[in-house]
Design a protein around this motif. Structure first.
Motif, PDB file in Angstrom:
ATOM      1  N   VAL A 145       6.114   5.915 -12.458  1.00  0.00           N
ATOM      2  CA  VAL A 145       7.169   4.924 -12.702  1.00  0.00           C
ATOM      3  C   VAL A 145       8.200   4.971 -11.574  1.00  0.00           C
ATOM      4  N   HIS A 146       8.579   6.177 -11.159  1.00  0.00           N
ATOM      5  CA  HIS A 146       9.542   6.317 -10.064  1.00  0.00           C
ATOM      6  C   HIS A 146       8.990   5.703  -8.780  1.00  0.00           C
ATOM      7  N   ALA A 147       7.706   5.939  -8.476  1.00  0.00           N
ATOM      8  CA  ALA A 147       7.102   5.382  -7.264  1.00  0.00           C
ATOM      9  C   ALA A 147       7.109   3.856  -7.293  1.00  0.00           C
ATOM     10  N   LEU A 148       6.789   3.282  -8.430  1.00  0.00           N
ATOM     11  CA  LEU A 148       6.760   1.818  -8.534  1.00  0.00           C
ATOM     12  C   LEU A 148       8.158   1.210  -8.452  1.00  0.00           C
ATOM     13  N   LEU A 149       9.129   1.858  -9.091  1.00  0.00           N
ATOM     14  CA  LEU A 149      10.511   1.367  -9.001  1.00  0.00           C
ATOM     15  C   LEU A 149      11.063   1.541  -7.588  1.00  0.00           C
ATOM     16  N   ARG A 150      10.683   2.640  -6.946  1.00  0.00           N
ATOM     17  CA  ARG A 150      11.121   2.888  -5.569  1.00  0.00           C
ATOM     18  C   ARG A 150      10.638   1.766  -4.653  1.00  0.00           C
ATOM     19  N   TYR A 151       9.389   1.353  -4.841  1.00  0.00           N
ATOM     20  CA  TYR A 151       8.840   0.264  -4.034  1.00  0.00           C
ATOM     21  C   TYR A 151       9.631  -1.032  -4.252  1.00  0.00           C
ATOM     22  N   ARG A 166       0.810  -1.230   0.000  1.00  0.00           N
ATOM     23  CA  ARG A 166       0.000   0.000   0.000  1.00  0.00           C
ATOM     24  C   ARG A 166       0.835   1.267   0.000  1.00  0.00           C
ATOM     25  N   VAL A 167       2.133   1.167   0.302  1.00  0.00           N
ATOM     26  CA  VAL A 167       2.974   2.366   0.265  1.00  0.00           C
ATOM     27  C   VAL A 167       3.049   2.914  -1.157  1.00  0.00           C
ATOM     28  N   ARG A 168       2.828   2.053  -2.138  1.00  0.00           N
ATOM     29  CA  ARG A 168       2.796   2.514  -3.530  1.00  0.00           C
ATOM     30  C   ARG A 168       1.687   3.537  -3.738  1.00  0.00           C
ATOM     31  N   VAL A 169       0.559   3.348  -3.066  1.00  0.00           N
ATOM     32  CA  VAL A 169      -0.554   4.298  -3.170  1.00  0.00           C
ATOM     33  C   VAL A 169      -0.112   5.669  -2.666  1.00  0.00           C
ATOM     34  N   VAL A 170       0.567   5.701  -1.537  1.00  0.00           N
ATOM     35  CA  VAL A 170       1.057   6.967  -0.972  1.00  0.00           C
ATOM     36  C   VAL A 170       2.008   7.638  -1.950  1.00  0.00           C
ATOM     37  N   TRP A 171       2.953   6.897  -2.482  1.00  0.00           N
ATOM     38  CA  TRP A 171       3.951   7.476  -3.375  1.00  0.00           C
ATOM     39  C   TRP A 171       3.342   7.890  -4.707  1.00  0.00           C
ATOM     40  N   VAL A 172       2.354   7.148  -5.214  1.00  0.00           N
ATOM     41  CA  VAL A 172       1.682   7.536  -6.456  1.00  0.00           C
ATOM     42  C   VAL A 172       0.857   8.804  -6.226  1.00  0.00           C
ATOM     43  N   LEU A 173       0.182   8.920  -5.083  1.00  0.00           N
ATOM     44  CA  LEU A 173      -0.563  10.141  -4.772  1.00  0.00           C
ATOM     45  C   LEU A 173       0.368  11.357  -4.714  1.00  0.00           C
ATOM     46  N   ARG A 174       1.546  11.183  -4.142  1.00  0.00           N
ATOM     47  CA  ARG A 174       2.534  12.273  -4.124  1.00  0.00           C
ATOM     48  C   ARG A 174       2.962  12.640  -5.542  1.00  0.00           C
ATOM     49  N   ALA A 175       3.108  11.640  -6.406  1.00  0.00           N
ATOM     50  CA  ALA A 175       3.489  11.894  -7.795  1.00  0.00           C
ATOM     51  C   ALA A 175       2.392  12.663  -8.527  1.00  0.00           C
ATOM     52  N   VAL A 176       1.136  12.319  -8.260  1.00  0.00           N
ATOM     53  CA  VAL A 176       0.010  13.033  -8.871  1.00  0.00           C
ATOM     54  C   VAL A 176       0.009  14.490  -8.423  1.00  0.00           C
ATOM     55  N   LEU A 177       0.183  14.716  -7.139  1.00  0.00           N
ATOM     56  CA  LEU A 177       0.218  16.082  -6.605  1.00  0.00           C
ATOM     57  C   LEU A 177       1.389  16.870  -7.189  1.00  0.00           C
ATOM     58  N   ALA A 178       2.564  16.262  -7.238  1.00  0.00           N
ATOM     59  CA  ALA A 178       3.741  16.941  -7.791  1.00  0.00           C
ATOM     60  C   ALA A 178       3.544  17.268  -9.268  1.00  0.00           C
ATOM     61  N   ALA A 179       2.966  16.344 -10.035  1.00  0.00           N
ATOM     62  CA  ALA A 179       2.727  16.594 -11.462  1.00  0.00           C
ATOM     63  C   ALA A 179       1.754  17.755 -11.635  1.00  0.00           C
ATOM     64  N   ALA A 180       0.719  17.801 -10.819  1.00  0.00           N
ATOM     65  CA  ALA A 180      -0.252  18.895 -10.915  1.00  0.00           C
ATOM     66  C   ALA A 180       0.391  20.236 -10.588  1.00  0.00           C
ATOM     67  N   ILE A 181       1.203  20.265  -9.542  1.00  0.00           N
ATOM     68  CA  ILE A 181       1.859  21.520  -9.143  1.00  0.00           C
ATOM     69  C   ILE A 181       2.864  21.962 -10.205  1.00  0.00           C
TER      70      ILE A 181
END
Length: 154
Positions: free
Chosen positions: A56-62, A9-24
């Motif tokens: 991709v970074h979030a998934l590789l990080r996991y 489930r940590v992937r969900v946290v990291w993907v949500l951060r990626a979505v927020l960063a992409a939007a910003i």
């Protein structure tokens, strides 16, 4: 002890951060479109590219993140672009916390933070643990650090 992985489930946290960063990060491109400097499709392409890279970074990080507790130290292995291997000698552990931020609570996860003696990188965070797992890890590291300190005493 065997090598431990983070909870999926940590992937969900990291993907949500990626979505927020992409939007910003896409906002300045949208502003440039609004001012007439870039074509209409540029903000969408920039946002999609940043989102794809972040996911991709979030998934590789996991896939890369792991830790192991041995009789002498805590070993961490992580990093996508720059791979980092950290060794925390048990005798250097000062204290250990378990922590749950709002996003972690939302997905049912916690982190374990290990504070060490020293100035550079004086704390190590292990994310993506269940609350029970973080508590168990905190207690185990505390017990091992106390035992290592007694063995190292002069």
């Amino acid at each position: 002890m065997t090598t431990q992985r983070l909870h999926p489930r940590v992937r969900v946290v990291w993907v949500l951060r990626a979505v927020l960063a992409a939007a910003i990060l896409a906002v300045p491109v949208a502003g440039a479109h609004y001012l007439g400097y870039v074509p209409r499709w540029a903000p969408v392409v920039a946002g999609a590219a940043l989102l794809a890279l972040g996911v991709v970074h979030a998934l590789l990080r996991y896939r890369r993140w792991s830790y192991e507790i041995r009789e002498d130290a805590l070993y961490l292995d992580r990093g996508v672009i720059t791979q980092v291997r950290t060794t925390v000698p048990l005798v250097r552990i000062q204290h250990v916390d378990s922590r749950r931020g709002p996003v972690e609570r939302g997905v049912g996860l916690a982190s374990c933070v290990v504070y060490t003696a020293g100035s550079r990188g004086a704390d190590v965070r292990i994310p993506g643990l269940t609350p029970e797992g973080a508590s168990d890890l905190r207690e185990e590291l505390k017990r091992l650090a106390i035992r290592a300190d007694g063995e190292d005493a002069v």
